[in-house]
Design an enzyme around this catalytic site. Sequence first.
Site, PDB file in Angstrom:
ATOM      1  N   SER A 183       0.441  -1.061  -0.135  1.00  0.00           N
ATOM      2  CA  SER A 183       0.233  -0.311  -0.316  1.00  0.00           C
ATOM      3  C   SER A 183       0.755   1.451  -0.428  1.00  0.00           C
ATOM      4  O   SER A 183       2.222   1.248   0.189  1.00  0.00           O
ATOM      5  CB  SER A 183      -0.604  -0.016   1.293  1.00  0.00           C
ATOM      6  OG  SER A 183      -1.338   1.378   1.461  1.00  0.00           O
TER       7      SER A 183
ATOM      8  N   TYR B 148      -2.203  -1.175  10.779  1.00  0.00           N
ATOM      9  CA  TYR B 148      -2.515  -1.567   9.858  1.00  0.00           C
ATOM     10  C   TYR B 148      -1.057  -1.325   9.261  1.00  0.00           C
ATOM     11  O   TYR B 148      -0.668  -2.532   7.676  1.00  0.00           O
ATOM     12  CB  TYR B 148      -3.901  -1.366   9.270  1.00  0.00           C
ATOM     13  CG  TYR B 148      -3.933  -1.275   7.934  1.00  0.00           C
ATOM     14  CD1 TYR B 148      -3.942  -2.745   7.548  1.00  0.00           C
ATOM     15  CD2 TYR B 148      -4.068   0.000   7.197  1.00  0.00           C
ATOM     16  CE1 TYR B 148      -3.949  -2.974   6.014  1.00  0.00           C
ATOM     17  CE2 TYR B 148      -3.555  -1.132   5.315  1.00  0.00           C
ATOM     18  CZ  TYR B 148      -3.586  -1.907   4.654  1.00  0.00           C
ATOM     19  OH  TYR B 148      -3.976  -1.903   3.212  1.00  0.00           O
TER      20      TYR B 148
ATOM     21  N   LYS C 242       1.671  -3.860   6.702  1.00  0.00           N
ATOM     22  CA  LYS C 242       1.977  -3.344   5.695  1.00  0.00           C
ATOM     23  C   LYS C 242       3.690  -3.593   5.238  1.00  0.00           C
ATOM     24  O   LYS C 242       4.287  -4.096   4.729  1.00  0.00           O
ATOM     25  CB  LYS C 242       1.250  -2.465   4.999  1.00  0.00           C
ATOM     26  CG  LYS C 242       0.204  -2.920   4.037  1.00  0.00           C
ATOM     27  CD  LYS C 242      -0.155  -3.905   3.420  1.00  0.00           C
ATOM     28  CE  LYS C 242      -1.805  -4.564   3.415  1.00  0.00           C
ATOM     29  NZ  LYS C 242      -1.428  -6.051   2.522  1.00  0.00           N
TER      30      LYS C 242
END
Length: 342
Positions: A125, A150, A154
Amino acid sequence: MKILVTGGLGYIGSHTVVELINAGFTPIVIDNLSESEIEVKERIEKIVGKPIIFEQVEMCNKNEMIQLFEKYPDIKGVIHFAAYLIVNESVTNPLKYYHNNIISTLNLLEVMLQFKIKPLVFSSSCTVYGNPEDLPVNEHAPIQPAVSPYGNTKKMCEDILKDTALANDIEVISLRYFNPIGAHESSIIGEFQDGPPHHLVPYITETARGLRNELRIFGGDWNTKDGTCVRDYIHVVDVAKAHISAVDRMINNKISEKFEVYNLGMGVGVSVLEMVNAFEEATGIKIKYNITARREGDVEAVYADTTKANQILNWKTEKTLTDAMRDAWNWEKELMNNSNLI
Ligand code: UDP
């Protein structure tokens, strides 16, 4: 050629499964169904006109992963989508995110090594860039400290994948998505909403549908063209197709580094107000909105330099923002007509 797709019933996963089949691959779709509906399997089958291979697998259970690879010894590569991805939830329940997103990735890598499977495409992302100083942001931009657990998963997974690829017979392409939006043009698959949406476009379509009185726009005093935040919105089918380009590059041994990274965006910065206008132009439906306070943790502006993906992956976007808005609205109408899907 069999390609394992983890989280293959999720939003981007399901669109990628369709494109893999269109490109002649045989996806082995796995999902633990925690964030997705089994009905997506039938919906994919409706689009491609044939059954797909699906296994309900919990990736955090390594034995289940070993059994999967034993059952399908001819898997030639993996696309790894499976992850929890709700930013707010990751702040209130970080362990859920660290546990699931990291353990599943570690198990996958260990089993890939055990079964000697080399190519892995990872779903990353643009969140890893944080609030970048230079725009458009290219793949050399510094990685910023993550603002949410979150986002941190990543970044951590990218580190784990890179270190593992450098030390072992594994190759990784990490695709850094900007803001995927829209749905398949058939309206048969799209982003399922389990409760309130997590992204801008479903808020727009739910407002258009009358589920919400108005769209709240988070901040009108940002240092941008019209004061609202700027993002790089990209049609989910274009994102899906980039995975096929990545798989092609790997299986044709064209990889030049064991860990390659590509930005996936349209390469255009679009403000929230411009998104509202794009929706209104694509559908003829007016959106009532209200500019409210800024949302905590929001980045002012981020959009991609996509030169690397365009040149090396030989991939470019084919869909416009208007296409994406039309498809998002048609998908919202599909959800409206199938209230059991929400
Ligand atoms: N946004 C908004 N109202 C909403 C949802 C989102 O104004 O109801 C804005 C948000 O502040 C951001 C942009 O839309 O500037 C995209 O938000 P999203 O959550 O879709 O993506 P992300 O912030 O993760 O890039």
